[in-house]
Design a protein around this motif. Structure first.
Motif, PDB file in Angstrom:
ATOM      1  N   ARG A  94       5.944   8.285   5.694  1.00 57.33           N
ATOM      2  CA  ARG A  94       7.362   8.094   6.010  1.00 57.33           C
ATOM      3  C   ARG A  94       8.183   9.111   5.237  1.00 57.33           C
ATOM      4  NH1 ARG A  94      10.879   2.581   5.569  1.00 57.33           N
ATOM      5  NH2 ARG A  94      12.783   3.481   6.402  1.00 57.33           N
ATOM      6  N   ARG A  95       8.859   9.985   5.984  1.00 58.26           N
ATOM      7  CA  ARG A  95       9.712  11.000   5.378  1.00 58.26           C
ATOM      8  C   ARG A  95      11.034  11.083   6.105  1.00 58.26           C
ATOM      9  NH1 ARG A  95       6.293  16.262   3.556  1.00 58.26           N
ATOM     10  NH2 ARG A  95       5.054  15.232   1.983  1.00 58.26           N
ATOM     11  N   ASN A 121       6.951   0.455   5.226  1.00 59.99           N
ATOM     12  CA  ASN A 121       7.347   0.211   3.848  1.00 59.99           C
ATOM     13  C   ASN A 121       7.950   1.512   3.315  1.00 59.99           C
ATOM     14  OD1 ASN A 121       5.188   1.858   3.029  1.00 59.99           O
ATOM     15  ND2 ASN A 121       3.901   0.157   2.389  1.00 59.99           N
ATOM     16  N   GLN A 122       8.053   1.672   2.020  1.00 62.26           N
ATOM     17  CA  GLN A 122       8.745   2.832   1.453  1.00 62.26           C
ATOM     18  C   GLN A 122       8.021   4.150   1.705  1.00 62.26           C
ATOM     19  OE1 GLN A 122      11.709   2.795   0.193  1.00 62.26           O
ATOM     20  NE2 GLN A 122      11.924   0.583   0.311  1.00 62.26           N
ATOM     21  N   THR A 123       6.688   4.127   1.863  1.00 61.99           N
ATOM     22  CA  THR A 123       5.942   5.379   1.957  1.00 61.99           C
ATOM     23  C   THR A 123       5.200   5.590   3.269  1.00 61.99           C
ATOM     24  OG1 THR A 123       3.993   4.391   0.941  1.00 61.99           O
ATOM     25  CG2 THR A 123       5.586   5.441  -0.533  1.00 61.99           C
ATOM     26  N   VAL A 150       0.850  -1.193   0.000  1.00 62.97           N
ATOM     27  CA  VAL A 150       0.000   0.000   0.000  1.00 62.97           C
ATOM     28  C   VAL A 150       0.885   1.241   0.000  1.00 62.97           C
ATOM     29  CG1 VAL A 150      -1.678   1.308   1.363  1.00 62.97           C
ATOM     30  CG2 VAL A 150      -1.884  -1.173   1.179  1.00 62.97           C
ATOM     31  N   GLN A 151       0.528   2.214  -0.823  1.00 63.91           N
ATOM     32  CA  GLN A 151       1.211   3.503  -0.853  1.00 63.91           C
ATOM     33  C   GLN A 151       0.450   4.468   0.050  1.00 63.91           C
ATOM     34  OE1 GLN A 151       4.089   4.127  -2.640  1.00 63.91           O
ATOM     35  NE2 GLN A 151       4.038   1.938  -3.049  1.00 63.91           N
ATOM     36  N   TYR A 152       1.172   5.348   0.748  1.00 67.38           N
ATOM     37  CA  TYR A 152       0.522   6.296   1.651  1.00 67.38           C
ATOM     38  C   TYR A 152      -0.317   7.287   0.870  1.00 67.38           C
ATOM     39  CZ  TYR A 152      -0.289   9.820   5.185  1.00 67.38           C
ATOM     40  OH  TYR A 152      -0.897  10.693   6.046  1.00 67.38           O
ATOM     41  N   ASP A 153      -1.554   7.446   1.298  1.00 68.40           N
ATOM     42  CA  ASP A 153      -2.461   8.434   0.726  1.00 68.40           C
ATOM     43  C   ASP A 153      -3.190   9.090   1.885  1.00 68.40           C
ATOM     44  OD1 ASP A 153      -4.145   9.972  -0.809  1.00 68.40           O
ATOM     45  OD2 ASP A 153      -5.453   8.311  -1.376  1.00 68.40           O
ATOM     46  N   VAL A 154      -3.049  10.399   2.008  1.00 69.72           N
ATOM     47  CA  VAL A 154      -3.619  11.113   3.142  1.00 69.72           C
ATOM     48  C   VAL A 154      -5.137  10.976   3.192  1.00 69.72           C
ATOM     49  CG1 VAL A 154      -3.831  13.359   1.990  1.00 69.72           C
ATOM     50  CG2 VAL A 154      -3.467  13.249   4.462  1.00 69.72           C
ATOM     51  N   GLU A 155      -5.786  10.843   2.043  1.00 68.96           N
ATOM     52  CA  GLU A 155      -7.243  10.723   1.997  1.00 68.96           C
ATOM     53  C   GLU A 155      -7.717   9.361   2.508  1.00 68.96           C
ATOM     54  OE1 GLU A 155      -9.150  13.267   1.236  1.00 68.96           O
ATOM     55  OE2 GLU A 155      -7.396  14.508   0.788  1.00 68.96           O
TER      56      GLU A 155
END
Length: 133
Positions: free
Chosen positions: A91-92, A118-120, A50-55
């Motif tokens: 993740r930053r 994960n990566q994001t 899963v990729q991070y999505d603020v929504e």
């Protein structure tokens, strides 16, 4: 005068007599090791790829928390109130500190935590089991 609910009504709650038990049985205690395995498995299953999505982060966190709580309810821990808390953050390469406060008895109550990265995104889940006398 209120009318009593029929037994087949979903709002009907069966009333039981007090047992006056102050401690859980040894087999009925909240096991943090087993709970941690369940929480880690649920986090990995839900967030793998899963990729991070603020929504979507909020609804995803609520969904994962509900699924974790339902998984732990399957263990049938009578008289335990289960609270699941999930935090999903982007993740930053920054630091993250998560704290929870809870009022409990060290002899009867326990908790389990798990993390997923994960990566994001970074996800932290905590489950609290409090014994209700």
């Amino acid at each position: 005068m209120p009318v009593p609910l029929p037994p087949d009504d979903p709002r009907f709650k069966q009333r039981v007599e007090n047992t006056f038990r102050l401690d859980p049985e040894a087999s009925e205690r909240f096991r943090c090791g087993h709970a941690k395995d369940l929480v880690q498995a649920r986090l990995t299953e839900a967030l793998q790829g899963v990729q991070y999505d603020v929504e979507q982060a909020r609804s995803l966190a609520v969904s994962i928390a509900n699924n974790i709580r339902l998984d732990l309810e399957q263990l049938y821990l009578p008289r335990y109130k289960l609270v699941a808390h999930v935090l999903i953050s982007e993740r930053r390469d920054q630091g993250l500190a998560v704290g929870c406060r809870f009022l409990w008895d060290d002899a009867k109550d326990n908790f389990a935590t798990a993390t997923f990265e994960n990566q994001t995104l970074v996800a932290v889940a905590a489950v609290f089991g409090t014994y209700c006398e």
